[in-house]
Design a protein around this motif. Structure first.
Motif, short mmCIF file in Angstrom:
data_model
loop_
_atom_site.label_atom_id
_atom_site.label_comp_id
_atom_site.label_asym_id
_atom_site.label_seq_id
_atom_site.Cartn_x
_atom_site.Cartn_y
_atom_site.Cartn_z
N SER A 262 0.82 -1.21 0.00
CA SER A 262 0.00 0.00 0.00
C SER A 262 0.86 1.26 0.00
CB SER A 262 -0.92 0.01 1.21
OG SER A 262 -1.84 -1.05 1.14
N ALA A 263 1.97 1.21 0.72
CA ALA A 263 2.82 2.40 0.85
C ALA A 263 3.72 2.66 -0.36
CB ALA A 263 3.68 2.28 2.10
N VAL A 264 4.16 1.60 -1.03
CA VAL A 264 5.17 1.82 -2.08
C VAL A 264 4.64 1.68 -3.50
CG1 VAL A 264 6.97 1.01 -0.50
CG2 VAL A 264 6.08 -0.55 -2.23
N THR A 265 3.39 1.34 -3.68
CA THR A 265 2.89 1.15 -5.04
C THR A 265 3.00 2.42 -5.88
OG1 THR A 265 1.45 -0.67 -4.40
CG2 THR A 265 0.89 0.47 -6.43
N VAL A 266 2.64 3.55 -5.31
CA VAL A 266 2.72 4.80 -6.10
C VAL A 266 4.15 5.11 -6.52
CG1 VAL A 266 2.31 7.29 -6.06
CG2 VAL A 266 0.56 5.73 -5.18
N PRO A 267 5.13 5.14 -5.59
CA PRO A 267 6.50 5.42 -6.05
C PRO A 267 7.08 4.30 -6.92
CG PRO A 267 6.49 5.04 -3.67
CD PRO A 267 5.07 5.11 -4.12
N HIS A 268 6.66 3.07 -6.66
CA HIS A 268 7.12 1.96 -7.50
C HIS A 268 6.61 2.13 -8.93
CE1 HIS A 268 8.50 -2.02 -8.56
NE2 HIS A 268 7.27 -2.45 -8.80
N PHE A 269 5.34 2.50 -9.07
CA PHE A 269 4.79 2.75 -10.40
C PHE A 269 5.49 3.94 -11.06
CE2 PHE A 269 0.35 0.63 -10.66
CZ PHE A 269 0.87 -0.56 -10.21
N ALA B 160 0.31 8.06 -10.71
CA ALA B 160 -0.23 7.85 -9.36
C ALA B 160 -1.71 7.47 -9.45
CB ALA B 160 -0.05 9.10 -8.53
N GLU B 161 -2.41 8.01 -10.44
CA GLU B 161 -3.82 7.68 -10.62
C GLU B 161 -4.00 6.20 -10.94
OE1 GLU B 161 -2.30 10.27 -12.18
OE2 GLU B 161 -3.21 11.94 -11.07
N TYR B 162 -3.12 5.69 -11.78
CA TYR B 162 -3.16 4.26 -12.12
C TYR B 162 -2.91 3.42 -10.88
CZ TYR B 162 -1.96 -0.15 -14.44
OH TYR B 162 -1.89 -1.47 -14.83
N ALA B 163 -1.94 3.83 -10.07
CA ALA B 163 -1.63 3.10 -8.83
C ALA B 163 -2.83 3.12 -7.89
CB ALA B 163 -0.41 3.72 -8.15
N ALA B 164 -3.48 4.26 -7.76
CA ALA B 164 -4.65 4.35 -6.88
C ALA B 164 -5.77 3.45 -7.38
CB ALA B 164 -5.13 5.80 -6.80
N ARG B 165 -5.97 3.42 -8.68
CA ARG B 165 -7.01 2.55 -9.26
C ARG B 165 -6.69 1.08 -8.99
NH1 ARG B 165 -7.54 5.00 -13.99
NH2 ARG B 165 -5.80 3.89 -14.93
N ILE B 166 -5.45 0.70 -9.15
CA ILE B 166 -5.03 -0.69 -8.93
C ILE B 166 -5.19 -1.06 -7.46
CG2 ILE B 166 -2.99 -2.21 -8.89
CD1 ILE B 166 -4.38 -1.80 -11.67
N LEU B 167 -4.78 -0.19 -6.55
CA LEU B 167 -4.93 -0.48 -5.12
C LEU B 167 -6.40 -0.57 -4.73
CD1 LEU B 167 -2.08 1.70 -3.58
CD2 LEU B 167 -2.19 -0.80 -3.67
#
Length: 183
Positions: free
Chosen positions: A13-20, A27-34
């Motif tokens: 949950s914490a690293v998906t945005v910076p990992h993406f 970041a929008e894609y990461a939020a949608r995936i999470l």
């Protein structure tokens, strides 16, 4: 199992945005995936209750841990959208099934009174998992990304899954004389 699961869940949950961002995704894609992964996990939690009534919870636990490990590794090495599309159900089902199976096993192994005390202890210990994002950040600073730490956290679930399969019918891995009684 619960501490390892929480290490993976909190860190993902914490690293998906910076990992993406490292891969070049938004970041929008990461939020949608999470969000999708959370939805899948919620549905899987409901199905998990049904599964633990029909199959051995230790097998459900092992399967959940293996799925969560695979999902974490998919996220770690994802450079294509299909890998993320696979991450969503694999990880979502894995962490939710693991969490429910752990709860069911604790109650079945120790009874309702001692089982709930054991469960509260497990959740207290799971608080150590809050170190996961900090560890991930330190490792990312050293290596330039999150692949190593996501891989480590995913792989640490494998021996736990194996140990779950070794539990006896009573749910204990250790001989009864070595298992501390919670009063």
């Amino acid at each position: 199992a619960m501490v390892g699961t929480q290490f993976c869940t909190i860190t993902v949950s914490a690293v998906t945005v910076p990992h993406f961002a490292n891969v070049g995704w938004s970041a929008e894609y990461a939020a949608r995936i999470l969000g999708m992964q959370g939805l899948v996990g919620s549905i899987a939690t409901g199905v998990s209750g049904w599964l633990t009534e029909r199959y051995e919870p230790k097998r459900i636990l092992a399967a959940g841990l293996l799925l969560e490990a695979a999902g974490t590794l998919l996220l770690a090495f994802a450079h294509e959208h299909w890998m993320i599309d696979l991450f969503v159900p694999v990880f979502g089902i894995g962490w939710s099934v693991t969490s429910l199976a752990c709860t069911v096993l604790l109650i079945r192994c120790f009874g309702s009174k001692s089982g709930t005390a054991a469960l509260s202890t497990v959740w207290m210990l799971a608080g150590f998992a809050t170190a996961g994002p900090s560890i991930a950040g330190l490792v990312a600073d050293l290596t330039g990304g999150f692949v190593a730490v996501l891989s480590l956290f995913g792989l640490m679930l494998l021996p736990v899954a194996f140990a779950a399969l070794l539990m006896s019918a009573s749910g204990r891995v250790l001989p009864v004389a070595l298992v501390p009684r919670l009063q």
